[in-house]
Design an enzyme around this catalytic site. Structure first.
Site, mmCIF file in Angstrom:
data_model
loop_
_atom_site.group_PDB
_atom_site.id
_atom_site.type_symbol
_atom_site.label_atom_id
_atom_site.label_comp_id
_atom_site.label_asym_id
_atom_site.label_seq_id
_atom_site.Cartn_x
_atom_site.Cartn_y
_atom_site.Cartn_z
ATOM 1 N N GLU A 181 0.884 -1.184 0.000
ATOM 2 C CA GLU A 181 0.000 0.000 0.000
ATOM 3 C C GLU A 181 0.910 1.219 0.000
ATOM 4 O O GLU A 181 1.765 1.336 0.878
ATOM 5 C CB GLU A 181 -0.854 0.076 1.270
ATOM 6 C CG GLU A 181 -1.624 -1.157 1.635
ATOM 7 C CD GLU A 181 -2.679 -1.516 0.621
ATOM 8 O OE1 GLU A 181 -3.167 -0.604 -0.067
ATOM 9 O OE2 GLU A 181 -2.985 -2.711 0.499
ATOM 10 N N CYS B 1 -2.271 7.959 5.016
ATOM 11 C CA CYS B 1 -2.136 7.698 3.583
ATOM 12 C C CYS B 1 -3.450 8.008 2.876
ATOM 13 O O CYS B 1 -3.454 8.303 1.690
ATOM 14 C CB CYS B 1 -1.601 6.306 3.287
ATOM 15 S SG CYS B 1 -2.475 4.988 4.039
HETATM 16 C C1 UN1 Z 1 -3.196 5.180 6.927
HETATM 17 O O1 UN1 Z 1 -3.683 6.161 6.424
HETATM 18 O O2 UN1 Z 1 -1.977 4.994 6.856
HETATM 19 O O3 UN1 Z 1 -8.785 4.717 7.347
HETATM 20 C C2 UN1 Z 1 -4.031 4.216 7.679
HETATM 21 C C3 UN1 Z 1 -8.177 5.351 8.221
HETATM 22 C C4 UN1 Z 1 -7.477 4.569 9.309
HETATM 23 C C5 UN1 Z 1 -6.225 3.922 8.806
HETATM 24 C C6 UN1 Z 1 -5.328 4.845 8.071
HETATM 25 N N1 UN1 Z 1 -8.363 3.562 9.823
HETATM 26 O O4 UN1 Z 1 -8.145 6.557 8.245
#
Ligand code: UN1
Length: 498
Positions: free
Chosen positions: A250, A284
């Site tokens: 990812e 992310c």
């Molecule tokens: C990430 O952005 O690295 O969906 C993970 C979300 C969180 C996980 C983010 N549950 O915002």
């Protein structure tokens, strides 16, 4: 009063520390060292893989339910430790403690989920042409998983990977981000306390050398990675020469919120702000673009800027703050670089992010949010490239076709939110946009662990993380048993021997 930790690798059930070290520092107070950690070498990585390989046969023969029950032990320990884990995480990665707590809870949910799968089916019963034959699809573990994870979710993301890997019968080597080794090591201590046997989970600290050695080691069956696209690509390239290496990666995003013509304005503003600035824009899935219908954009910009100016930025240990610092100086400089790129590309700056230099902030990597308005253009970098910080573009559009074209015009495709009251609009974007996670009347962050977490294009290579990772860490076998006295074949094939 906090003590400085002394980090160690954990190999085959033993703690080891030798050689050069690196420091983990508090991004909110650069003068505060969290700990010193061994800089993992190729030898350390190879020893970790050897330990995981040695532990694999016994672990895969262990009852699946027993493996799952160890996760139940872990769940109880994580519940006990939630506040301490959240505080350590806040100190080490600079996320506000309330967000750190939510992340520990997300990790706990993954643990609870895999515990639950212990007594769930691990395959299917299928029909066959011949009545006397039974057949099963049975999942088997691949072997050893290397888990290489980022600093921004230093507890939940490792658990998304370690949970499915270990419950399915794989063993693992975990390399936490060099920015968050302390929380990574704490997680391993909890696994040990929960009763996971020696060698089943191994820890190697370090940077590129340790990571590269893990990926190059043919004893690793699966590389489970979240981080930058460049590193993910390198992992895929190295792994391509190994015949059955699985890479689940990812990486990166340019996620966005689309505010349709009929959107409820206050809801749209909240969703844009949370998407862009929660975690200082360092998820992310963070949305660094809000694509707003041209009829709404003036009112939207005014409300969003007014609300953003009120955000409390400061000490991550203070639950009243909305945002903490960025992870390090390089991250801060990158955001400033993109702020400048936006200006050079003709953006109208509505709010310019600044370094916070007063006494309460001067020792940390604090940068306030930037918001600008810019027209879409096919080569505009600031609306196409990942920034990973509090940097938000507002982009006007005329019709839904144009909005989906703007949304799709990046090399990434991770997360999307649509703000609308119209089910046709919602469906149009659902089908026309390229993403892995879509939200309606919500921010584009905030997934739960039982949903597939992944994306398309440069954002993911098609193996979503969290619960969906079971597909990557196991392979499906077909197992057929004949109950007749003679061999009977499908497709009319005879067994007559002439
Ligand atoms: C990430 O952005 O690295 O969906 C993970 C979300 C969180 C996980 C983010 N549950 O915002």
């Amino acid at each position: 009063m906090t003590t400085t930790l002394s980090g160690k690798h954990y190999l085959a059930g033993q703690w080891h520390a030798a050689g050069a070290t690196f420091a983990s520092t508090n991004p909110a107070r650069l003068s505060e060292t969290i700990g010193a950690f061994p800089r993992g070498t190729k030898a350390d990585a190879d020893a970790a893989v050897a330990a995981a390989r040695a532990a694999f046969p016994a672990w895969r023969r262990t009852s699946r339910i027993h493996r799952a029950e160890l996760f139940d032990n872990l769940a109880q320990i994580v519940k006990r430790e939630t506040d301490a884990l959240a505080r350590l995480m806040a100190r080490e990665c600079g996320k506000v403690v309330t967000e750190c707590r939510a992340e520990v809870v997300e990790g706990l949910h993954m643990i609870q989920y895999v515990f639950g799968t212990g007594r769930m089916p691990m395959g299917d019963v299928l029909a066959l042409e011949i009545a006397e034959k039974d057949t099963f699809m049975r999942r088997k573990p691949w072997g050893v998983a290397a888990v290489i994870t980022p600093w921004n979710f230093p507890f939940a993301v490792p658990l998304w990977m370690l949970g499915p890997s270990l419950v399915e019968g794989n063993t693992a080597v975990f390399k936490p981000s060099e920015d968050t080794p302390a929380i990574g090591q704490r997680l391993i201590e909890l696994f040990i306390e929960a009763g996971f046997p020696p060698g089943v989970i191994n820890l190697v600290h370090g940077e590129a050398e340790a990571g590269e050695a893990l990926v190059r080691n043919p004893g690793v069956n699966c590389v489970l990675f979240t981080g930058s696209y460049e590193v993910g690509k390198r992992i895929a390239e190295i792994s391509a020469s190994m015949h059955d290496r699985i890479v689940a990666s990812e990486a990166g995003s340019k996620s966005a919120v689309i505010v349709a013509e009929d959107a409820k304005l206050d809801l749209a503003v909240t969703c844009g702000l949370i998407s862009a600035f929660k975690t200082s824009g360092q998820r992310c899935v963070s949305g660094s673009r809000v694509i707003v219908h041209e009829k709404l954009i003036d009112a939207y910009a005014e409300k969003l800027v007014a609300l953003t100016k009120r955000l409390r930025i400061g000490d991550p240990l203070d639950a009243n703050n909305f945002m903490g610092p960025l992870i390090n100086q390089a991250a801060l400089e990158k955001v400033e670089r993109y702020n400048q790129i936006a200006k050079d590309e003709g953006a109208t700056i509505l709010l310019l992010g600044e370094r916070l230099t007063d006494a309460a902030h001067a020792d940390g990597c604090y940068l306030s949010p930037t918001i600008y308005r810019i027209k879409y253009g096919p080569k505009v970098r600031c609306i196409r490239e990942e920034v990973f910080g509090p940097h938000l573009a507002l982009i006007p559009f005329k019709d839904n076709e144009e909005a989906s074209r703007i949304y799709n015009d990046t090399e990434y495709g991770l997360s999307l939110a649509i703000i609308t009251e119209n089910y046709r609009t919602m469906r149009y974007f659902r089908d026309e946009c390229e993403y892995g996670m879509g939200y309606v009347n919500l921010p584009c962050i905030g997934a739960e662990v039982h949903l597939p977490f992944g994306g398309v294009k440069k954002s993911s290579n098609g193996h979503p993380s969290a619960a969906a990772l079971v597909e990557a860490v196991t392979h499906k076998t077909a197992w057929t048993v004949n109950h007749a006295e003679e061999a009977k074949m499908a497709q009319g094939l005879t067994t007559e021997i002439k």
